[in-house]
Write an enzyme that holds these catalytic residues in place. Structure first.
Site, PDB file in Angstrom:
ATOM      1  N   LYS A  36       0.851  -1.205   0.000  1.00 36.70           N
ATOM      2  CA  LYS A  36       0.000   0.000   0.000  1.00 36.70           C
ATOM      3  C   LYS A  36       0.879   1.244   0.000  1.00 36.70           C
ATOM      4  CE  LYS A  36      -2.426   1.606   3.733  1.00 36.70           C
ATOM      5  NZ  LYS A  36      -2.231   3.065   3.810  1.00 36.70           N
ATOM      6  N   ASP A  63      -3.444   4.234  -2.132  1.00 38.43           N
ATOM      7  CA  ASP A  63      -4.384   4.677  -1.078  1.00 38.43           C
ATOM      8  C   ASP A  63      -4.393   6.203  -1.022  1.00 38.43           C
ATOM      9  OD1 ASP A  63      -5.930   4.882   1.229  1.00 38.43           O
ATOM     10  OD2 ASP A  63      -4.281   4.356   2.581  1.00 38.43           O
ATOM     11  N   LYS A  65      -7.423   7.985  -1.496  1.00 37.97           N
ATOM     12  CA  LYS A  65      -8.757   8.386  -1.012  1.00 37.97           C
ATOM     13  C   LYS A  65      -9.268   9.618  -1.752  1.00 37.97           C
ATOM     14  CE  LYS A  65      -7.925   6.723   3.740  1.00 37.97           C
ATOM     15  NZ  LYS A  65      -6.472   6.457   3.723  1.00 37.97           N
ATOM     16  N   ASP A  68     -13.681  14.425  -4.721  1.00 38.70           N
ATOM     17  CA  ASP A  68     -13.752  15.681  -5.483  1.00 38.70           C
ATOM     18  C   ASP A  68     -14.996  15.587  -6.374  1.00 38.70           C
ATOM     19  OD1 ASP A  68     -12.974  18.055  -6.978  1.00 38.70           O
ATOM     20  OD2 ASP A  68     -10.903  17.654  -6.367  1.00 38.70           O
ATOM     21  N   THR A 122     -11.829   6.285  10.724  1.00 37.96           N
ATOM     22  CA  THR A 122     -11.914   5.766  12.099  1.00 37.96           C
ATOM     23  C   THR A 122     -11.450   6.806  13.116  1.00 37.96           C
ATOM     24  OG1 THR A 122      -9.807   4.694  11.661  1.00 37.96           O
ATOM     25  CG2 THR A 122     -11.759   3.293  11.649  1.00 37.96           C
ATOM     26  N   ARG A 213       3.298  -1.624  10.643  1.00 40.27           N
ATOM     27  CA  ARG A 213       4.442  -1.766  11.546  1.00 40.27           C
ATOM     28  C   ARG A 213       4.767  -3.171  12.040  1.00 40.27           C
ATOM     29  NH1 ARG A 213       2.165   3.415  14.537  1.00 40.27           N
ATOM     30  NH2 ARG A 213       0.321   2.408  13.635  1.00 40.27           N
TER      31      ARG A 213
HETATM   32  O1  C5P Z   1       1.307   0.185  11.063  1.00 40.16           O
HETATM   33  P1  C5P Z   1      -0.175  -0.130  11.011  1.00 40.16           P
HETATM   34  O2  C5P Z   1      -0.451  -1.622  10.832  1.00 40.16           O
HETATM   35  O3  C5P Z   1      -0.950   0.467  12.137  1.00 40.16           O
HETATM   36  O4  C5P Z   1      -0.654   0.572   9.645  1.00 40.16           O
HETATM   37  C1  C5P Z   1      -1.991   0.554   9.259  1.00 40.16           C
HETATM   38  C2  C5P Z   1      -2.168   1.282   7.954  1.00 40.16           C
HETATM   39  O5  C5P Z   1      -3.556   1.343   7.674  1.00 40.16           O
HETATM   40  C3  C5P Z   1      -1.653   2.713   7.942  1.00 40.16           C
HETATM   41  O6  C5P Z   1      -1.236   3.005   6.597  1.00 40.16           O
HETATM   42  C4  C5P Z   1      -2.879   3.522   8.289  1.00 40.16           C
HETATM   43  O7  C5P Z   1      -2.861   4.810   7.777  1.00 40.16           O
HETATM   44  C5  C5P Z   1      -3.968   2.697   7.601  1.00 40.16           C
HETATM   45  N1  C5P Z   1      -5.304   2.882   8.168  1.00 40.16           N
HETATM   46  C6  C5P Z   1      -5.619   2.635   9.496  1.00 40.16           C
HETATM   47  N2  C5P Z   1      -6.884   2.818   9.957  1.00 40.16           N
HETATM   48  C7  C5P Z   1      -7.827   3.250   9.127  1.00 40.16           C
HETATM   49  C8  C5P Z   1      -7.549   3.501   7.795  1.00 40.16           C
HETATM   50  C9  C5P Z   1      -6.262   3.301   7.343  1.00 40.16           C
HETATM   51  O8  C5P Z   1      -4.753   2.212  10.259  1.00 40.16           O
HETATM   52  N3  C5P Z   1      -9.047   3.376   9.573  1.00 40.16           N
END
Ligand code: C5P
Length: 238
Positions: A36, A63, A65, A68, A122, A213
């Protein structure tokens, strides 16, 4: 080695610089995951990085999003399709006409990307929704906007693992649910609060897991990815 025809893990490349992303990607395997690319990395490194990742055999979820007027979003989605990405997303709050225009713009692409919608971010709670004039709970809004995305012919939505159960009961079986907020048992939560394990997310009906992560910061990213795949593989339809 885990063999998968349709890798369910999408690794979030939340890096500031292309070089960091490419260093991590050298340690991953396109047979085991997709990638992503979000706003920060794309704004800095652009289509060239997406092409470099695809050149290494990875499918890319762009990603960005989009939100517009319909014409602008349609053209942005067409550009994403021409770039060859596997998945692209828009905000459902842009409305049904915007989502339909996006869908139509990519319908005849040689490699049509999957087109999914973000419903309610979220980061937004009840008070934030009320402030922008949206009635009902975040859950009500997620359900309504997911139905709108489905009626516009989109392929799925991004949602929390906690929403998967509710959406699976509301939407068609083929509608794809892409879920961040996934943490293997025992992994650090970082700033995520409401998480599910990869196994629970898949069991509840998640189609793809966005995981950052726990893989990108692991001392052995491929081993972390392989362990996740080994956990979910027995739960996937064969
Ligand atoms: O490192 P981690 O597993 O927390 O990364 C989650 C990814 O998903 C990040 O790119 C974050 O921006 C994205 N994301 C999220 N929650 C959302 C939408 C997207 O954690 N509701």
């Amino acid at each position: 080695m885990v063999e998968m025809t349709d890798p369910r893990v999408i690794v979030a490349l939340d890096f500031a610089e292309a070089a960091q992303a490419l260093t991590l990607v050298e340690r991953l395997d396109p047979a085991q995951c997709r990638l992503k690319v979000g706003k920060e990395l794309f704004t800095r490194s652009g289509p060239a990085l997406v092409e470099a990742l695809q050149g290494k055999g990875f499918d890319v979820f762009l990603d960005l999003k989009f939100h517009d007027i319909p014409n602008t979003v349609a053209k942005a989605c067409k550009a994403a399709a021409e770039l060859g990405v596997w998945m692209v997303n828009v905000h459902a709050l842009g409305g049904k006409k915007m989502m339909e225009a996006a869908r139509e713009a990519i319908a005849s692409a040689t490699h049509r990307p999957r087109l999914i919608a973000v419903t309610v971010l979220t980061s937004m709670g009840d008070a934030d929704l009320a402030e922008i004039g949206l009635q009902g709970s975040p859950e009500d809004n997620v359900r309504r906007l997911a139905r709108l995305a489905e009626s516009a012919g989109l392929d799925g939505v991004v949602c929390s693992p906690r929403e998967v159960d509710m959406l699976r009961n509301t939407l068609g079986a083929d509608f794809q649910l892409v879920t961040p907020g996934v943490r293997p048992a025992g992994a650090a939560l970082n700033d995520q609060t409401r998480v599910a394990t990869p196994e629970d997310a898949i069991r509840m009906g998640s189609s793809y897991l966005v995981i950052g992560r726990p893989i990108t910061q692991a001392s052995d990213p491929l081993a972390a990815l392989t362990a996740i795949n080994q956990g979910i593989l027995p739960l996937l339809p064969h």
